[in-house]
Every structure is written in C-alpha cells, then in structure tokens.
Design a protein around this motif. Structure first.
Motif, PDB file in Angstrom:
ATOM      1  N   THR A  61      -3.591  -2.386  -6.438  1.00  0.00           N
ATOM      2  CA  THR A  61      -2.378  -2.332  -5.618  1.00  0.00           C
ATOM      3  C   THR A  61      -2.425  -3.402  -4.527  1.00  0.00           C
ATOM      4  OG1 THR A  61      -3.415  -0.632  -4.248  1.00  0.00           O
ATOM      5  CG2 THR A  61      -1.944   0.124  -6.004  1.00  0.00           C
ATOM      6  N   ALA A  62      -3.367  -4.313  -4.628  1.00  0.00           N
ATOM      7  CA  ALA A  62      -3.503  -5.378  -3.635  1.00  0.00           C
ATOM      8  C   ALA A  62      -2.189  -6.148  -3.519  1.00  0.00           C
ATOM      9  CB  ALA A  62      -4.634  -6.328  -4.023  1.00  0.00           C
ATOM     10  N   ARG A  63      -1.783  -6.410  -2.313  1.00  0.00           N
ATOM     11  CA  ARG A  63      -0.586  -7.184  -1.985  1.00  0.00           C
ATOM     12  C   ARG A  63       0.727  -6.496  -2.398  1.00  0.00           C
ATOM     13  NH1 ARG A  63      -1.216 -13.050  -3.888  1.00  0.00           N
ATOM     14  NH2 ARG A  63       0.545 -13.293  -2.503  1.00  0.00           N
ATOM     15  N   LEU A  64       0.678  -5.214  -2.738  1.00  0.00           N
ATOM     16  CA  LEU A  64       1.910  -4.501  -3.075  1.00  0.00           C
ATOM     17  C   LEU A  64       2.872  -4.490  -1.892  1.00  0.00           C
ATOM     18  CD1 LEU A  64       3.579  -2.811  -5.067  1.00  0.00           C
ATOM     19  CD2 LEU A  64       2.382  -0.784  -4.228  1.00  0.00           C
ATOM     20  N   SER A  83      -9.303   1.520  -5.799  1.00  0.00           N
ATOM     21  CA  SER A  83      -9.123   1.080  -4.416  1.00  0.00           C
ATOM     22  C   SER A  83      -7.692   1.373  -3.953  1.00  0.00           C
ATOM     23  CB  SER A  83      -9.389  -0.429  -4.324  1.00  0.00           C
ATOM     24  OG  SER A  83      -9.078  -0.911  -3.039  1.00  0.00           O
ATOM     25  N   THR A  84      -7.543   1.490  -2.629  1.00  0.00           N
ATOM     26  CA  THR A  84      -6.221   1.688  -2.028  1.00  0.00           C
ATOM     27  C   THR A  84      -5.759   0.421  -1.299  1.00  0.00           C
ATOM     28  OG1 THR A  84      -7.205   2.600  -0.016  1.00  0.00           O
ATOM     29  CG2 THR A  84      -6.558   4.173  -1.740  1.00  0.00           C
ATOM     30  N   GLY A  86      -3.901  -2.615  -0.093  1.00  0.00           N
ATOM     31  CA  GLY A  86      -2.483  -2.930  -0.197  1.00  0.00           C
ATOM     32  C   GLY A  86      -1.593  -1.748   0.136  1.00  0.00           C
ATOM     33  N   LEU A  87      -2.058  -0.540  -0.175  1.00  0.00           N
ATOM     34  CA  LEU A  87      -1.274   0.655   0.139  1.00  0.00           C
ATOM     35  C   LEU A  87      -1.276   0.933   1.639  1.00  0.00           C
ATOM     36  CD1 LEU A  87      -2.446   3.040  -2.731  1.00  0.00           C
ATOM     37  CD2 LEU A  87      -0.413   1.589  -2.663  1.00  0.00           C
ATOM     38  N   ASP A  88      -2.341   0.554   2.307  1.00  0.00           N
ATOM     39  CA  ASP A  88      -2.490   0.817   3.739  1.00  0.00           C
ATOM     40  C   ASP A  88      -1.511   0.032   4.609  1.00  0.00           C
ATOM     41  OD1 ASP A  88      -3.957  -1.422   2.848  1.00  0.00           O
ATOM     42  OD2 ASP A  88      -5.240  -1.381   4.606  1.00  0.00           O
ATOM     43  N   LYS A  89      -0.763  -0.867   3.992  1.00  0.00           N
ATOM     44  CA  LYS A  89       0.225  -1.653   4.731  1.00  0.00           C
ATOM     45  C   LYS A  89       1.662  -1.290   4.346  1.00  0.00           C
ATOM     46  CE  LYS A  89      -2.815  -5.496   5.724  1.00  0.00           C
ATOM     47  NZ  LYS A  89      -4.029  -5.161   5.008  1.00  0.00           N
ATOM     48  N   LEU A  90       1.813  -0.235   3.584  1.00  0.00           N
ATOM     49  CA  LEU A  90       3.146   0.272   3.243  1.00  0.00           C
ATOM     50  C   LEU A  90       3.537   1.303   4.311  1.00  0.00           C
ATOM     51  CD1 LEU A  90       2.720   0.661  -0.625  1.00  0.00           C
ATOM     52  CD2 LEU A  90       4.108  -1.042   0.574  1.00  0.00           C
ATOM     53  N   TYR A  91       3.871   0.810   5.481  1.00  0.00           N
ATOM     54  CA  TYR A  91       4.029   1.642   6.670  1.00  0.00           C
ATOM     55  C   TYR A  91       5.183   2.634   6.609  1.00  0.00           C
ATOM     56  CZ  TYR A  91       0.688  -1.693   8.521  1.00  0.00           C
ATOM     57  OH  TYR A  91      -0.421  -2.473   8.706  1.00  0.00           O
ATOM     58  N   SER A  92       6.102   2.490   5.676  1.00  0.00           N
ATOM     59  CA  SER A  92       7.228   3.429   5.557  1.00  0.00           C
ATOM     60  C   SER A  92       6.936   4.575   4.594  1.00  0.00           C
ATOM     61  CB  SER A  92       8.480   2.690   5.075  1.00  0.00           C
ATOM     62  OG  SER A  92       8.865   1.702   5.998  1.00  0.00           O
ATOM     63  N   LEU A  93       5.782   4.528   3.923  1.00  0.00           N
ATOM     64  CA  LEU A  93       5.460   5.555   2.921  1.00  0.00           C
ATOM     65  C   LEU A  93       5.436   6.952   3.524  1.00  0.00           C
ATOM     66  CD1 LEU A  93       2.607   4.520   0.451  1.00  0.00           C
ATOM     67  CD2 LEU A  93       4.980   5.030  -0.046  1.00  0.00           C
ATOM     68  N   GLU A  94       6.139   7.856   2.867  1.00  0.00           N
ATOM     69  CA  GLU A  94       6.143   9.268   3.240  1.00  0.00           C
ATOM     70  C   GLU A  94       5.433  10.107   2.192  1.00  0.00           C
ATOM     71  OE1 GLU A  94      10.255  10.310   3.809  1.00  0.00           O
ATOM     72  OE2 GLU A  94      10.528   8.773   5.352  1.00  0.00           O
ATOM     73  N   VAL A  95       5.547   9.696   0.929  1.00  0.00           N
ATOM     74  CA  VAL A  95       4.931  10.420  -0.189  1.00  0.00           C
ATOM     75  C   VAL A  95       4.136   9.436  -1.030  1.00  0.00           C
ATOM     76  CG1 VAL A  95       5.365  11.801  -2.259  1.00  0.00           C
ATOM     77  CG2 VAL A  95       6.846  12.073  -0.252  1.00  0.00           C
ATOM     78  N   LEU A  96       2.861   9.768  -1.265  1.00  0.00           N
ATOM     79  CA  LEU A  96       1.984   8.913  -2.063  1.00  0.00           C
ATOM     80  C   LEU A  96       1.211   9.780  -3.048  1.00  0.00           C
ATOM     81  CD1 LEU A  96       0.656   6.184  -2.700  1.00  0.00           C
ATOM     82  CD2 LEU A  96      -0.913   6.604  -0.795  1.00  0.00           C
ATOM     83  N   ASP A  97       1.412   9.526  -4.333  1.00  0.00           N
ATOM     84  CA  ASP A  97       0.708  10.271  -5.371  1.00  0.00           C
ATOM     85  C   ASP A  97      -0.287   9.346  -6.063  1.00  0.00           C
ATOM     86  OD1 ASP A  97      -0.214  11.828  -7.461  1.00  0.00           O
ATOM     87  OD2 ASP A  97       1.777  12.485  -8.115  1.00  0.00           O
ATOM     88  N   LEU A  98      -1.565   9.605  -5.807  1.00  0.00           N
ATOM     89  CA  LEU A  98      -2.659   8.845  -6.414  1.00  0.00           C
ATOM     90  C   LEU A  98      -3.518   9.729  -7.303  1.00  0.00           C
ATOM     91  CD1 LEU A  98      -3.813   6.766  -3.290  1.00  0.00           C
ATOM     92  CD2 LEU A  98      -2.482   5.960  -5.249  1.00  0.00           C
ATOM     93  N   SER A 104     -13.349   6.922  -5.871  1.00  0.00           N
ATOM     94  CA  SER A 104     -14.607   7.656  -5.695  1.00  0.00           C
ATOM     95  C   SER A 104     -15.184   7.554  -4.287  1.00  0.00           C
ATOM     96  CB  SER A 104     -15.645   7.155  -6.704  1.00  0.00           C
ATOM     97  OG  SER A 104     -15.903   5.781  -6.490  1.00  0.00           O
ATOM     98  N   LYS A 105     -14.564   6.768  -3.417  1.00  0.00           N
ATOM     99  CA  LYS A 105     -15.099   6.576  -2.062  1.00  0.00           C
ATOM    100  C   LYS A 105     -14.096   7.033  -1.012  1.00  0.00           C
ATOM    101  CE  LYS A 105     -17.878   2.707  -3.541  1.00  0.00           C
ATOM    102  NZ  LYS A 105     -17.946   1.271  -3.647  1.00  0.00           N
ATOM    103  N   PHE A 106     -14.600   7.793  -0.032  1.00  0.00           N
ATOM    104  CA  PHE A 106     -13.726   8.253   1.049  1.00  0.00           C
ATOM    105  C   PHE A 106     -13.273   7.095   1.933  1.00  0.00           C
ATOM    106  CE2 PHE A 106     -15.461  12.351  -0.168  1.00  0.00           C
ATOM    107  CZ  PHE A 106     -14.318  13.127  -0.144  1.00  0.00           C
ATOM    108  N   ALA A 107     -13.985   5.983   1.900  1.00  0.00           N
ATOM    109  CA  ALA A 107     -13.552   4.795   2.652  1.00  0.00           C
ATOM    110  C   ALA A 107     -12.187   4.320   2.151  1.00  0.00           C
ATOM    111  CB  ALA A 107     -14.590   3.684   2.524  1.00  0.00           C
ATOM    112  N   GLU A 108     -11.920   4.498   0.879  1.00  0.00           N
ATOM    113  CA  GLU A 108     -10.614   4.124   0.323  1.00  0.00           C
ATOM    114  C   GLU A 108      -9.509   5.032   0.858  1.00  0.00           C
ATOM    115  OE1 GLU A 108     -10.042   1.404  -1.307  1.00  0.00           O
ATOM    116  OE2 GLU A 108     -12.160   0.896  -1.427  1.00  0.00           O
ATOM    117  N   ILE A 109      -9.829   6.299   1.052  1.00  0.00           N
ATOM    118  CA  ILE A 109      -8.867   7.257   1.611  1.00  0.00           C
ATOM    119  C   ILE A 109      -8.669   6.970   3.097  1.00  0.00           C
ATOM    120  CG2 ILE A 109      -8.315   9.702   1.930  1.00  0.00           C
ATOM    121  CD1 ILE A 109      -8.717   8.654  -1.062  1.00  0.00           C
TER     122      ILE A 109
END
Length: 187
Positions: A61-64, A83-84, A86-98, A104-109
């Motif tokens: 999802t890099a650069r999404l 990995s997450t 690119g998702l961390d910059k989708l500041y308007s997200l209200e609902v995210l289904d992964l 496997s890493k909490f750092a991604e969360i």
C-alpha cells in the motif's frame, strides 16, 4: 447526473488499466474479488471516498496516499499485505479493513495510530491477531482507544482500565530511568 458508484467485483481482472483514470466523479469503487497485485491508475479518482480491494493479491500500500488521499473507507481484506506503509497518511480514513492479511508485527499497527479520524479497524485473521493480549496491544497504539471499534467490537471498560494501568506503569518506569540518569553531585 454523474456516475458516483462503480462495481467491478468478481471479474478476474488482473490489471487496473487506464480506464480507471476516467472515473473522476466516482465516490465509491468496488474492485473486490479480482486478481490485482498492484494498485494503479487511481490518481484521477479525486472524489473517491470508498475503495474496496478485498480478495485480490495486493502486497503493498506504499504511496497509496498519493493516489487516494481522500478515502474515508478502505477495504483490503484478504490480500497479501505485510506492511501498513502508506496507509498511515490516509488522514481522512474512518474505516479500515485489513483482516485476512499477513501482518505479523505490532509496529505496523502502531503506524495507524496517526490516523485522526479512524473509528473502525479490522485485523482479524492476521498473524498479530493470534498474539497474547492482542486487543490491548492494538488499542495501545491509538491516542483515543475508547473511540475505536476493533474487529467489530467496542473497546471495553476492562480494556480501558488495562491500558490505563499499562500507561501508568510505563510512566513510573520512565520516571525511575530519569532519576537514575541524573548525574550525582559529589559532596
């Protein structure tokens, strides 16, 4: 009238071709249950608010955020994400289904804690889901865990108490480290 919703699920499509660039007015796009490996040609979908790419073969999802910065709903269930980014910059997200990915890493969360509008997060059936104290570990990544629905469950009072206890313990430990780090003054 303008076309606002497009559903192209279950078509065995393997490439997001240039025809997607014509969807400038579309607000909701369902491309689930296809064979996409990458997300392409979404840059002209400037009004896109809801995107469903569930059940594809997407691994990044890099650069999404550069293509779909206004999304409020993003469904990426049952893909190959580890990995997450690119998702961390989708500041308007209200609902995210992964759910159903390979995270496997909490750092991604933890990256997702930067999403100020996030209200619902789905992570079931990822490797992190099976970790001890999964819910508390995930909720601790967010500044307002009380306002987050995780895997379709409200944050419980018990979880909030555990998080508060954890925070107090970390603050106490940090204070002890600060005291120990202070240079001692010779008499």
């Amino acid at each position: 009238r303008k076309l606002e919703t497009v559903k192209c699920s279950h078509n065995s499509c393997s490439k997001m071709d240039a025809s997607l660039t014509l969807l400038t007015c579309v607000r909701s796009l369902d491309l689930s249950s296809n064979c996409f490996k990458t997300m392409e040609n979404l840059h002209n979908c400037v009004n896109l608010m809801s995107l469903d790419l569930s059940s594809n073969r997407i691994s990044s999802t890099a650069r999404l955020n550069e293509r779909c910065g206004n999304l409020t709903v993003l469904k990426l269930k049952c893909n190959s994400l580890t990995s997450t980014e690119g998702l961390d910059k989708l500041y308007s997200l209200e609902v995210l289904d992964l759910s159903g990915n390979l995270i496997s890493k909490f750092a991604e969360i933890s990256r997702l804690g930067a999403l100020p509008c996030l209200e619902e997060l789905w992570l079931k059936e990822n490797p992190v889901y099976y970790a001890s104290k999964y819910r508390v570990q995930v909720l601790s990544c967010f500044p307002d865990p009380a306002g987050l629905r995780l895997d379709n469950q409200e944050t419980s009072t018990k979880e909030l108490k555990l998080l508060q206890k954890q925070k107090e313990s970390e603050e106490h430990l940090a204070a002890r480290v600060d005291i120990m780090a202070c240079p001692r003054v010779a008499p």
